[in-house]
Enzyme design. Structure first.
Site, PDB file in Angstrom:
ATOM      1  N   SER A 131      -6.305  51.071  93.226  1.00  0.00           N
ATOM      2  CA  SER A 131      -5.994  52.494  93.319  1.00  0.00           C
ATOM      3  C   SER A 131      -5.154  52.768  94.561  1.00  0.00           C
ATOM      4  O   SER A 131      -5.460  52.272  95.649  1.00  0.00           O
ATOM      5  CB  SER A 131      -7.290  53.306  93.381  1.00  0.00           C
ATOM      6  OG  SER A 131      -7.019  54.686  93.549  1.00  0.00           O
ATOM      7  N   SER A 176      -3.996  58.029  92.691  1.00  0.00           N
ATOM      8  CA  SER A 176      -4.748  59.225  93.089  1.00  0.00           C
ATOM      9  C   SER A 176      -3.763  60.379  93.177  1.00  0.00           C
ATOM     10  O   SER A 176      -3.067  60.539  94.181  1.00  0.00           O
ATOM     11  CB  SER A 176      -5.439  58.993  94.436  1.00  0.00           C
ATOM     12  OG  SER A 176      -6.437  58.011  94.331  1.00  0.00           O
ATOM     13  N   GLU A 225     -17.606  49.720 104.051  1.00  0.00           N
ATOM     14  CA  GLU A 225     -18.592  50.049 103.021  1.00  0.00           C
ATOM     15  C   GLU A 225     -18.087  49.651 101.638  1.00  0.00           C
ATOM     16  O   GLU A 225     -16.882  49.650 101.378  1.00  0.00           O
ATOM     17  CB  GLU A 225     -18.917  51.551 103.049  1.00  0.00           C
ATOM     18  CG  GLU A 225     -19.667  51.958 104.308  1.00  0.00           C
ATOM     19  CD  GLU A 225     -20.084  53.421 104.337  1.00  0.00           C
ATOM     20  OE1 GLU A 225     -21.060  53.728 105.049  1.00  0.00           O
ATOM     21  OE2 GLU A 225     -19.442  54.258 103.662  1.00  0.00           O
ATOM     22  N   CYS A 256     -10.958  63.465 101.797  1.00  0.00           N
ATOM     23  CA  CYS A 256     -11.581  62.137 101.834  1.00  0.00           C
ATOM     24  C   CYS A 256     -12.143  61.839 103.213  1.00  0.00           C
ATOM     25  O   CYS A 256     -11.431  61.934 104.218  1.00  0.00           O
ATOM     26  CB  CYS A 256     -10.551  61.078 101.444  1.00  0.00           C
ATOM     27  SG  CYS A 256     -11.169  59.384 101.511  1.00  0.00           S
ATOM     28  N   CYS A 258      -8.631  54.106 107.615  1.00  0.00           N
ATOM     29  CA  CYS A 258      -7.456  54.403 106.793  1.00  0.00           C
ATOM     30  C   CYS A 258      -6.424  55.119 107.650  1.00  0.00           C
ATOM     31  O   CYS A 258      -6.774  55.949 108.494  1.00  0.00           O
ATOM     32  CB  CYS A 258      -7.853  55.272 105.599  1.00  0.00           C
ATOM     33  SG  CYS A 258      -6.517  55.521 104.397  1.00  0.00           S
ATOM     34  N   GLY A 302      -9.627  52.681 102.773  1.00  0.00           N
ATOM     35  CA  GLY A 302      -8.292  52.159 103.007  1.00  0.00           C
ATOM     36  C   GLY A 302      -7.345  52.335 101.833  1.00  0.00           C
ATOM     37  O   GLY A 302      -7.739  52.675 100.723  1.00  0.00           O
ATOM     38  N   GLU A 303      -6.065  52.101 102.105  1.00  0.00           N
ATOM     39  CA  GLU A 303      -4.997  52.157 101.107  1.00  0.00           C
ATOM     40  C   GLU A 303      -4.582  50.723 100.771  1.00  0.00           C
ATOM     41  O   GLU A 303      -3.953  50.036 101.585  1.00  0.00           O
ATOM     42  CB  GLU A 303      -3.800  52.945 101.663  1.00  0.00           C
ATOM     43  CG  GLU A 303      -2.499  52.819 100.878  1.00  0.00           C
ATOM     44  CD  GLU A 303      -2.636  53.112  99.395  1.00  0.00           C
ATOM     45  OE1 GLU A 303      -2.292  52.219  98.591  1.00  0.00           O
ATOM     46  OE2 GLU A 303      -3.088  54.221  99.045  1.00  0.00           O
ATOM     47  N   CYS A 348     -17.058  59.048  95.273  1.00  0.00           N
ATOM     48  CA  CYS A 348     -15.622  59.015  95.558  1.00  0.00           C
ATOM     49  C   CYS A 348     -15.288  59.953  96.710  1.00  0.00           C
ATOM     50  O   CYS A 348     -15.644  61.125  96.707  1.00  0.00           O
ATOM     51  CB  CYS A 348     -14.861  59.426  94.298  1.00  0.00           C
ATOM     52  SG  CYS A 348     -13.075  59.448  94.505  1.00  0.00           S
ATOM     53  N   ASN A 350     -16.614  65.533  95.708  1.00  0.00           N
ATOM     54  CA  ASN A 350     -17.855  65.282  96.438  1.00  0.00           C
ATOM     55  C   ASN A 350     -17.699  65.810  97.856  1.00  0.00           C
ATOM     56  O   ASN A 350     -16.898  65.273  98.638  1.00  0.00           O
ATOM     57  CB  ASN A 350     -18.156  63.780  96.445  1.00  0.00           C
ATOM     58  CG  ASN A 350     -18.213  63.236  95.028  1.00  0.00           C
ATOM     59  OD1 ASN A 350     -19.058  63.624  94.234  1.00  0.00           O
ATOM     60  ND2 ASN A 350     -17.285  62.342  94.698  1.00  0.00           N
ATOM     61  N   CYS A 366     -17.059  48.533  93.843  1.00  0.00           N
ATOM     62  CA  CYS A 366     -16.020  49.300  94.521  1.00  0.00           C
ATOM     63  C   CYS A 366     -15.866  48.719  95.919  1.00  0.00           C
ATOM     64  O   CYS A 366     -16.823  48.747  96.716  1.00  0.00           O
ATOM     65  CB  CYS A 366     -16.397  50.776  94.588  1.00  0.00           C
ATOM     66  SG  CYS A 366     -15.228  51.793  95.518  1.00  0.00           S
ATOM     67  N   CYS A 375      -5.707  62.055 103.824  1.00  0.00           N
ATOM     68  CA  CYS A 375      -6.033  62.925 102.695  1.00  0.00           C
ATOM     69  C   CYS A 375      -7.144  63.878 103.103  1.00  0.00           C
ATOM     70  O   CYS A 375      -8.185  63.449 103.626  1.00  0.00           O
ATOM     71  CB  CYS A 375      -6.447  62.081 101.487  1.00  0.00           C
ATOM     72  SG  CYS A 375      -5.157  60.951 100.911  1.00  0.00           S
TER      73      CYS A 375
END
Length: 354
Positions: free
Chosen positions: A199, A222, A96, A123, A116, A167-168, A341, A298, A109, A120
């Site tokens: 990020s 983050s 996405e 998320c 991922c 993802g990271e 986010c 969110n 974005c 976290c």
């Protein structure tokens, strides 16, 4: 039965590698620059569009090479003008990406991985498995496709790119770096490096590598807690990358690049929203020039965190500002389509290309 020869992903080749491939095929090496221009400046995903190449050469290219183009499978439009896209990859994985329009900018974005590997707790992507890294061209394609949406829906070009999707990015370092190179190169999309922000959840050794590579794009961390025990709880990556290790890596990065760092901080109700938390964050900010973006939480179905009240967020931000720390409160965009986010997660499968 003879095995079918697999085609080479042409966008995985450097210009020099493409020149060598063409020479081995009996083609003139200068054609590589023409093809490269079609691929990376004009963003072509069809050899037939390459009109300054002969028909026999275009046919040869189709036989030998593949362009593994990303396509938009689904668009969702938010009431605040945000657009979320589900992108289908050539192997039917889905990622996405989001177009975030604002009065002064148009931001893409983009994702860097399918899923991922980090977990976290706040998320949605962190509750998915990591299927694979994205290739550089798959990241590039997201930028191109989101840029087209900006033009089609708002008659404005993209101004900014943030690697803040699924993802990271620093766990897909080489492909992220190549995608940035193609996006910023004069023979690519020619965007300014300062318009790009990568990020990370905080991989200390890779932050140092960014410093060694003297990157010119922006870096965002983050953070979400400046206390190891709290950060361990919400971001397990902190157990191997403590705040002390991150501070050391960030100071190294700044010494090499002279680039200030942005800290992203989601204020969770009753978790990291107190005066002590603000004091700890202010102390962490003393390590190097930085700014803080405070982000609304969110909600996602997998977690029971709550966003702190608006007045509490404002008090938190004011505390930092009073100590000379540049602080912005970012209101979330695209909540109604799960585009904000921390909300990106795959809820569909790819439909085959017809």
């Amino acid at each position: 039965m003879c095995a079918v020869k697999s085609k080479i992903d042409i966008r995985s080749l450097t210009l020099e590698q493409l020149q060598a491939q063409l020479s081995a095929m009996g083609q003139q090496a200068f054609r590589a620059k023409q093809i490269y221009s079609w691929l990376w400046q004009k963003s072509s995903v069809d050899f037939e569009e390459m009109s300054n190449l002969s028909k026999p050469l275009r046919d040869t290219l189709k036989q030998e090479f593949a362009i593994n183009a990303v396509r938009v499978q689904r668009e969702q439009h938010s009431g605040d003008r945000t657009i979320k896209s589900s992108f289908a990859l050539h192997d039917n994985h889905i990622i996405e990406g989001v177009l975030i329009p604002a009065p002064d900018r148009m931001t893409a974005c983009v994702s860097s991985q399918v899923g991922c590997s980090l977990t976290c707790k706040f998320c949605a992507t962190g509750y998915m498995d990591r299927k694979r890294n994205l290739n550089a061209d798959e990241i590039y394609d997201q930028v191109v496709l989101i840029g087209k949406q900006a033009q089609e829906h708002y008659r404005q070009p993209l101004t900014n790119i943030v690697y803040m999707g699924m993802g990271e990015p620093l766990l897909n370092y080489s492909n992220v770096m190549k995608s940035v190179e193609r996006i910023t190169a004069p023979d690519g999309l020619n965007m300014a490096s300062k318009r790009i922000t990568v990020s990370t959840a905080g991989i200390a050794k890779m932050i140092k590598k960014l410093g060694d590579d003297q990157v010119r794009f922006n870096l965002a961390l983050s953070l979400h807690a400046a206390n190891d025990s709290k950060r361990n709880e919400i971001m397990p990556i902190n157990e191997q990358n403590s705040l002390r290790a991150l501070a050391e890596a960030l100071k190294y990065y700044y010494a090499k690049t002279k680039n200030p760092v942005t800290y992203e901080y989601i204020v969770f109700n009753g978790v990291n929203d107190g005066l002590t938390d603000a004091q700890e964050l202010a102390a962490f900010c003393k390590h190097l020039p930085c700014k803080v973006n405070i982000i609304e939480y969110n909600p996602i179905a997998f977690a029971d965190f709550e966003n702190a009240a608006a007045d509490k967020i404002d008090r938190f931000a004011d505390f930092l500002r009073q100590r000379g720390i540049t602080t912005n409160v970012r209101r979330s965009r695209g909540k109604d389509i799960d585009a904000a986010c921390g909300q990106l997660a795959i809820k569909e499968t790819a439909t085959p290309t017809t």
